[in-house]
Design a protein around this motif. Structure first.
Motif, PDB file in Angstrom:
ATOM      1  N   ILE A 107       0.895  -1.078   0.016  1.00  0.00           N
ATOM      2  CA  ILE A 107       0.134   0.150   0.039  1.00  0.00           C
ATOM      3  C   ILE A 107       0.976   1.401  -0.120  1.00  0.00           C
ATOM      4  CG2 ILE A 107      -1.910   1.204   1.041  1.00  0.00           C
ATOM      5  CD1 ILE A 107      -2.380  -1.525   2.931  1.00  0.00           C
ATOM      6  N   ILE A 108       1.031   1.907  -1.201  1.00  0.00           N
ATOM      7  CA  ILE A 108       2.004   3.040  -1.218  1.00  0.00           C
ATOM      8  C   ILE A 108       1.067   4.489  -0.854  1.00  0.00           C
ATOM      9  CG2 ILE A 108       2.944   4.432  -2.813  1.00  0.00           C
ATOM     10  CD1 ILE A 108       3.175   2.237  -4.909  1.00  0.00           C
ATOM     11  N   SER A 109       1.961   5.144   0.215  1.00  0.00           N
ATOM     12  CA  SER A 109       1.251   6.205   0.797  1.00  0.00           C
ATOM     13  C   SER A 109       0.991   7.034  -0.365  1.00  0.00           C
ATOM     14  CB  SER A 109       2.190   6.680   1.829  1.00  0.00           C
ATOM     15  OG  SER A 109       1.768   7.878   2.606  1.00  0.00           O
ATOM     16  N   PHE A 110      -0.362   7.460  -0.184  1.00  0.00           N
ATOM     17  CA  PHE A 110      -0.884   8.447  -1.110  1.00  0.00           C
ATOM     18  C   PHE A 110      -2.241   9.089  -0.843  1.00  0.00           C
ATOM     19  CE2 PHE A 110      -2.925   9.840  -5.356  1.00  0.00           C
ATOM     20  CZ  PHE A 110      -1.814  10.352  -5.713  1.00  0.00           C
ATOM     21  N   ALA A 111      -2.277  10.230  -0.796  1.00  0.00           N
ATOM     22  CA  ALA A 111      -3.814  11.078  -0.417  1.00  0.00           C
ATOM     23  C   ALA A 111      -4.935  10.607  -1.121  1.00  0.00           C
ATOM     24  CB  ALA A 111      -3.610  12.460  -0.083  1.00  0.00           C
ATOM     25  N   SER A 112      -5.339   9.269  -1.376  1.00  0.00           N
ATOM     26  CA  SER A 112      -6.261   8.669  -2.257  1.00  0.00           C
ATOM     27  C   SER A 112      -7.718   8.826  -1.712  1.00  0.00           C
ATOM     28  CB  SER A 112      -5.807   7.300  -2.690  1.00  0.00           C
ATOM     29  OG  SER A 112      -5.963   6.494  -1.414  1.00  0.00           O
ATOM     30  N   PHE A 137      13.562  -3.056  -4.639  1.00  0.00           N
ATOM     31  CA  PHE A 137      13.446  -1.353  -4.142  1.00  0.00           C
ATOM     32  C   PHE A 137      12.970  -0.926  -3.168  1.00  0.00           C
ATOM     33  CE2 PHE A 137       9.384  -2.639  -6.453  1.00  0.00           C
ATOM     34  CZ  PHE A 137       8.499  -2.106  -5.854  1.00  0.00           C
ATOM     35  N   LEU A 138      12.508  -1.990  -2.366  1.00  0.00           N
ATOM     36  CA  LEU A 138      11.713  -2.089  -0.839  1.00  0.00           C
ATOM     37  C   LEU A 138      12.808  -2.284   0.053  1.00  0.00           C
ATOM     38  CD1 LEU A 138       8.600  -3.660  -1.768  1.00  0.00           C
ATOM     39  CD2 LEU A 138       8.711  -1.150  -1.645  1.00  0.00           C
ATOM     40  N   LYS A 139      12.614  -1.405   1.164  1.00  0.00           N
ATOM     41  CA  LYS A 139      13.486  -1.681   2.332  1.00  0.00           C
ATOM     42  C   LYS A 139      12.632  -1.487   3.659  1.00  0.00           C
ATOM     43  CE  LYS A 139      18.212  -0.917   3.898  1.00  0.00           C
ATOM     44  NZ  LYS A 139      18.288  -2.295   4.257  1.00  0.00           N
ATOM     45  N   VAL A 140      12.864  -2.263   4.583  1.00  0.00           N
ATOM     46  CA  VAL A 140      11.958  -1.948   6.022  1.00  0.00           C
ATOM     47  C   VAL A 140      12.417  -0.569   6.347  1.00  0.00           C
ATOM     48  CG1 VAL A 140      11.842  -2.858   8.332  1.00  0.00           C
ATOM     49  CG2 VAL A 140      12.143  -4.648   6.315  1.00  0.00           C
ATOM     50  N   ASP A 141      11.414   0.053   6.778  1.00  0.00           N
ATOM     51  CA  ASP A 141      11.477   1.400   7.302  1.00  0.00           C
ATOM     52  C   ASP A 141      12.080   1.359   8.842  1.00  0.00           C
ATOM     53  OD1 ASP A 141      11.184   4.116   8.640  1.00  0.00           O
ATOM     54  OD2 ASP A 141       9.381   4.381   7.553  1.00  0.00           O
ATOM     55  N   GLN A 142      13.190   1.727   9.092  1.00  0.00           N
ATOM     56  CA  GLN A 142      13.809   1.185  10.636  1.00  0.00           C
ATOM     57  C   GLN A 142      13.032   2.319  11.498  1.00  0.00           C
ATOM     58  OE1 GLN A 142      16.362  -0.950  11.270  1.00  0.00           O
ATOM     59  NE2 GLN A 142      16.144  -1.714   9.461  1.00  0.00           N
ATOM     60  N   GLY A 202      10.248   2.860  -0.207  1.00  0.00           N
ATOM     61  CA  GLY A 202      10.570   2.426  -1.624  1.00  0.00           C
ATOM     62  C   GLY A 202      11.448   3.527  -2.090  1.00  0.00           C
ATOM     63  N   VAL A 203      12.563   3.106  -3.177  1.00  0.00           N
ATOM     64  CA  VAL A 203      13.411   3.913  -3.765  1.00  0.00           C
ATOM     65  C   VAL A 203      13.306   3.683  -5.088  1.00  0.00           C
ATOM     66  CG1 VAL A 203      15.068   4.474  -1.930  1.00  0.00           C
ATOM     67  CG2 VAL A 203      15.269   2.504  -3.437  1.00  0.00           C
ATOM     68  N   ARG A 204      13.103   4.835  -5.950  1.00  0.00           N
ATOM     69  CA  ARG A 204      12.761   4.587  -7.502  1.00  0.00           C
ATOM     70  C   ARG A 204      14.003   3.646  -7.950  1.00  0.00           C
ATOM     71  NH1 ARG A 204      12.900   9.188 -12.117  1.00  0.00           N
ATOM     72  NH2 ARG A 204      11.910   7.947 -13.588  1.00  0.00           N
ATOM     73  N   PRO A 205      13.558   2.561  -8.490  1.00  0.00           N
ATOM     74  CA  PRO A 205      14.563   1.590  -9.122  1.00  0.00           C
ATOM     75  C   PRO A 205      15.165   2.092 -10.329  1.00  0.00           C
ATOM     76  CG  PRO A 205      12.199   0.933  -9.433  1.00  0.00           C
ATOM     77  CD  PRO A 205      12.074   2.225  -8.858  1.00  0.00           C
ATOM     78  N   LYS A 206      16.435   1.702 -10.378  1.00  0.00           N
ATOM     79  CA  LYS A 206      17.386   1.943 -11.238  1.00  0.00           C
ATOM     80  C   LYS A 206      16.786   1.418 -12.764  1.00  0.00           C
ATOM     81  CE  LYS A 206      21.490   2.561  -8.816  1.00  0.00           C
ATOM     82  NZ  LYS A 206      21.157   2.441  -7.415  1.00  0.00           N
ATOM     83  N   GLU A 207      16.449   0.187 -12.757  1.00  0.00           N
ATOM     84  CA  GLU A 207      15.546  -0.371 -13.930  1.00  0.00           C
ATOM     85  C   GLU A 207      13.973  -0.343 -13.774  1.00  0.00           C
ATOM     86  OE1 GLU A 207      17.278  -3.133 -11.755  1.00  0.00           O
ATOM     87  OE2 GLU A 207      19.057  -2.208 -12.112  1.00  0.00           O
ATOM     88  N   GLU A 222       6.769   6.150   0.891  1.00  0.00           N
ATOM     89  CA  GLU A 222       6.594   5.231   2.142  1.00  0.00           C
ATOM     90  C   GLU A 222       5.539   4.206   1.730  1.00  0.00           C
ATOM     91  OE1 GLU A 222       5.806   7.865   5.401  1.00  0.00           O
ATOM     92  OE2 GLU A 222       8.075   8.495   5.242  1.00  0.00           O
ATOM     93  N   ALA A 223       5.661   3.086   2.193  1.00  0.00           N
ATOM     94  CA  ALA A 223       4.599   2.010   1.936  1.00  0.00           C
ATOM     95  C   ALA A 223       4.331   1.159   3.161  1.00  0.00           C
ATOM     96  CB  ALA A 223       4.738   1.426   0.579  1.00  0.00           C
ATOM     97  N   VAL A 224       3.336   0.069   3.132  1.00  0.00           N
ATOM     98  CA  VAL A 224       3.122  -1.084   3.921  1.00  0.00           C
ATOM     99  C   VAL A 224       3.203  -2.084   3.183  1.00  0.00           C
ATOM    100  CG1 VAL A 224       1.606  -2.096   5.606  1.00  0.00           C
ATOM    101  CG2 VAL A 224       2.022   0.264   5.640  1.00  0.00           C
TER     102      VAL A 224
END
Length: 143
Positions: free
Chosen positions: A19-24, A97-102, A117-122, A134-136
């Motif tokens: 779930i990508i954080s977004f004011a939806s 492209f995902l990493k646990v939010d410390q 999430g970081v924008r992937p190179k590919e 940020e996401a869950v």
């Protein structure tokens, strides 16, 4: 007048996703925390990773029902858990492209892991055009 919250329940969905954080205006809810059967929700946009990360989902379920947690991971995760999750995410082309939010280890639990999430190179087949976010990361509760 009471404000209503637009919500989509994911607990019957048998797949892993983010779930990508977004004011939806839409909140996604899932049953999480193993046997605690907690119900968390998060506002954003949901993207299924199931077809791409099916084996990761199985490994998460095995881990959180295994020797350490025995299905009772409902009150935060620790560095060992974060390392395990990060290693699995980095092994998959579609989740590297995902990493646990410390900063949110204490807010995470089984089937509800806060990630960055970081924008992937590919180019990733299912997520395009997002910068850092940020996401869950969530999947079916293992209770």
């Amino acid at each position: 007048m009471k404000e209503s919250k637009t919500q989509i329940e994911l607990f019957e969905t048998e797949e892993i996703g983010i779930i990508i954080s977004f004011a939806s205006g839409v909140f996604y809810s899932n049953q999480v925390g193993g046997y605690s059967n907690l119900h968390f929700s998060y506002q954003g946009i949901y993207a299924s990773l199931h077809n791409f990360a099916f084996t990761i989902e199985k490994q998460f379920n095995t881990y959180f029902t295994g020797k350490k947690w025995k299905g009772h991971c409902s009150d935060g995760i620790d560095e060992e858990d974060a390392d395990f999750i990060d290693n699995l995410l980095q092994d998959s082309y579609t989740t590297k492209f995902l990493k646990v939010d410390q900063n949110k280890l204490k807010d995470s639990c089984e089937a509800w892991i806060y990630v960055k999430g970081v924008r992937p190179k590919e180019e990733i087949p299912i997520i395009k055009g997002f910068e850092d976010f940020e996401a869950v990361l969530t999947w079916q509760n293992s209770d």
